[in-house]
Scaffold this motif. Sequence first.
Motif, PDB file in Angstrom:
ATOM      1  N   ALA A  41       0.835  -1.206   0.000  1.00 20.42           N
ATOM      2  CA  ALA A  41       0.000   0.000   0.000  1.00 20.42           C
ATOM      3  C   ALA A  41       0.866   1.251   0.000  1.00 20.42           C
ATOM      4  N   ALA A  42       1.992   1.189   0.689  1.00 22.36           N
ATOM      5  CA  ALA A  42       2.885   2.349   0.744  1.00 22.36           C
ATOM      6  C   ALA A  42       3.472   2.664  -0.628  1.00 22.36           C
ATOM      7  N   GLY A  43       3.608   1.662  -1.474  1.00 28.81           N
ATOM      8  CA  GLY A  43       4.217   1.860  -2.779  1.00 28.81           C
ATOM      9  C   GLY A  43       3.238   2.051  -3.923  1.00 28.81           C
ATOM     10  N   LEU A  44       1.989   2.365  -3.626  1.00 29.15           N
ATOM     11  CA  LEU A  44       0.983   2.494  -4.680  1.00 29.15           C
ATOM     12  C   LEU A  44       1.061   3.799  -5.461  1.00 29.15           C
ATOM     13  N   GLY A  45       1.814   4.757  -4.976  1.00 27.99           N
ATOM     14  CA  GLY A  45       1.911   6.025  -5.677  1.00 27.99           C
ATOM     15  C   GLY A  45       0.727   6.948  -5.437  1.00 27.99           C
ATOM     16  N   PRO A  47      -1.409   9.863  -3.215  1.00 30.26           N
ATOM     17  CA  PRO A  47      -0.964  11.061  -2.491  1.00 30.26           C
ATOM     18  C   PRO A  47      -0.476  10.682  -1.090  1.00 30.26           C
ATOM     19  N   ARG A  48       0.568  11.361  -0.652  1.00 31.97           N
ATOM     20  CA  ARG A  48       1.223  11.011   0.614  1.00 31.97           C
ATOM     21  C   ARG A  48       0.260  10.909   1.797  1.00 31.97           C
ATOM     22  N   PRO A  49      -0.633  11.894   2.037  1.00 32.22           N
ATOM     23  CA  PRO A  49      -1.529  11.768   3.192  1.00 32.22           C
ATOM     24  C   PRO A  49      -2.421  10.525   3.106  1.00 32.22           C
ATOM     25  N   GLU A  50      -2.886  10.227   1.917  1.00 31.53           N
ATOM     26  CA  GLU A  50      -3.732   9.049   1.743  1.00 31.53           C
ATOM     27  C   GLU A  50      -2.946   7.763   1.998  1.00 31.53           C
ATOM     28  N   ALA A  51      -1.730   7.702   1.478  1.00 29.08           N
ATOM     29  CA  ALA A  51      -0.889   6.526   1.686  1.00 29.08           C
ATOM     30  C   ALA A  51      -0.565   6.347   3.173  1.00 29.08           C
ATOM     31  N   GLU A  52      -0.260   7.453   3.854  1.00 29.48           N
ATOM     32  CA  GLU A  52       0.051   7.367   5.284  1.00 29.48           C
ATOM     33  C   GLU A  52      -1.151   6.876   6.084  1.00 29.48           C
ATOM     34  N   ARG A  53      -2.338   7.377   5.768  1.00 30.13           N
ATOM     35  CA  ARG A  53      -3.549   6.932   6.472  1.00 30.13           C
ATOM     36  C   ARG A  53      -3.804   5.450   6.224  1.00 30.13           C
ATOM     37  N   THR A  54      -3.631   5.033   4.973  1.00 29.83           N
ATOM     38  CA  THR A  54      -3.857   3.628   4.628  1.00 29.83           C
ATOM     39  C   THR A  54      -2.892   2.724   5.380  1.00 29.83           C
ATOM     40  N   VAL A  55      -1.612   3.075   5.352  1.00 26.54           N
ATOM     41  CA  VAL A  55      -0.614   2.262   6.040  1.00 26.54           C
ATOM     42  C   VAL A  55      -0.871   2.263   7.544  1.00 26.54           C
ATOM     43  N   GLN A  56      -1.265   3.397   8.111  1.00 30.40           N
ATOM     44  CA  GLN A  56      -1.543   3.452   9.544  1.00 30.40           C
ATOM     45  C   GLN A  56      -2.711   2.548   9.915  1.00 30.40           C
TER      46      GLN A  56
END
Length: 81
Positions: A41-45, A47-56
Amino acid sequence: MSNVVPLRARAAPETAARATAAVVSDLVGIAEQLHDIGARAAGLGRPRPEAERTVQMVLDAVTAIERALDTITDGGDYTPF
Protein backbone atom coordinates in the motif's frame (compact mmCIF):
# COMPACT_ATOMS: atom_id res chain seq x y z
CA MET A 1 -29.44 -41.41 44.18
CA SER A 2 -28.60 -38.12 45.76
CA ASN A 3 -24.85 -38.74 45.76
CA VAL A 4 -24.53 -38.82 41.94
CA VAL A 5 -22.65 -35.86 40.47
CA PRO A 6 -23.57 -35.06 36.87
CA LEU A 7 -20.53 -34.75 34.64
CA ARG A 8 -20.24 -32.44 31.68
CA ALA A 9 -18.26 -33.44 28.65
CA ARG A 10 -15.05 -31.44 28.23
CA ALA A 11 -12.67 -31.42 25.37
CA ALA A 12 -9.50 -33.34 26.04
CA PRO A 13 -6.55 -31.06 26.88
CA GLU A 14 -4.72 -32.11 23.73
CA THR A 15 -7.80 -31.29 21.61
CA ALA A 16 -8.03 -27.83 23.17
CA ALA A 17 -4.28 -27.33 22.67
CA ARG A 18 -4.57 -28.25 18.98
CA ALA A 19 -7.49 -25.87 18.51
CA THR A 20 -5.59 -23.04 20.23
CA ALA A 21 -2.46 -23.75 18.18
CA ALA A 22 -4.54 -23.62 14.99
CA VAL A 23 -5.96 -20.22 15.95
CA VAL A 24 -2.47 -18.94 16.83
CA SER A 25 -1.17 -20.15 13.48
CA ASP A 26 -4.03 -18.43 11.63
CA LEU A 27 -3.45 -15.16 13.49
CA VAL A 28 0.28 -15.23 12.76
CA GLY A 29 -0.50 -15.80 9.08
CA ILE A 30 -2.92 -12.88 9.05
CA ALA A 31 -0.36 -10.60 10.72
CA GLU A 32 2.25 -11.54 8.11
CA GLN A 33 -0.21 -10.84 5.30
CA LEU A 34 -1.09 -7.48 6.80
CA HIS A 35 2.59 -6.51 7.00
CA ASP A 36 2.95 -7.34 3.30
CA ILE A 37 -0.22 -5.42 2.44
CA GLY A 38 1.04 -2.37 4.31
CA ALA A 39 4.30 -2.41 2.39
CA ARG A 40 2.47 -2.75 -0.93
CA ALA A 41 0.00 0.00 0.00
CA ALA A 42 2.88 2.35 0.74
CA GLY A 43 4.22 1.86 -2.78
CA LEU A 44 0.98 2.49 -4.68
CA GLY A 45 1.91 6.02 -5.68
CA ARG A 46 -1.12 7.57 -4.01
CA PRO A 47 -0.96 11.06 -2.49
CA ARG A 48 1.22 11.01 0.61
CA PRO A 49 -1.53 11.77 3.19
CA GLU A 50 -3.73 9.05 1.74
CA ALA A 51 -0.89 6.53 1.69
CA GLU A 52 0.05 7.37 5.28
CA ARG A 53 -3.55 6.93 6.47
CA THR A 54 -3.86 3.63 4.63
CA VAL A 55 -0.61 2.26 6.04
CA GLN A 56 -1.54 3.45 9.54
CA MET A 57 -4.89 1.65 9.36
CA VAL A 58 -3.16 -1.55 8.24
CA LEU A 59 -0.66 -1.20 11.10
CA ASP A 60 -3.57 -0.70 13.51
CA ALA A 61 -5.00 -3.99 12.25
CA VAL A 62 -1.63 -5.68 12.84
CA THR A 63 -1.60 -4.29 16.38
CA ALA A 64 -5.07 -5.74 17.01
CA ILE A 65 -3.93 -9.15 15.77
CA GLU A 66 -0.82 -8.98 17.95
CA ARG A 67 -2.97 -8.15 20.99
CA ALA A 68 -5.20 -11.13 20.20
CA LEU A 69 -2.10 -13.34 19.97
CA ASP A 70 -0.85 -11.99 23.28
CA THR A 71 -4.18 -12.80 24.89
CA ILE A 72 -4.60 -16.29 23.46
CA THR A 73 -1.00 -17.24 24.30
CA ASP A 74 -1.16 -15.86 27.85
CA GLY A 75 1.42 -13.17 27.14
CA GLY A 76 3.50 -15.32 24.82
CA ASP A 77 3.94 -18.15 27.33
CA TYR A 78 1.77 -20.62 25.45
CA THR A 79 3.20 -23.98 24.45
CA PRO A 80 0.65 -26.14 22.61
CA PHE A 81 2.35 -29.45 23.44
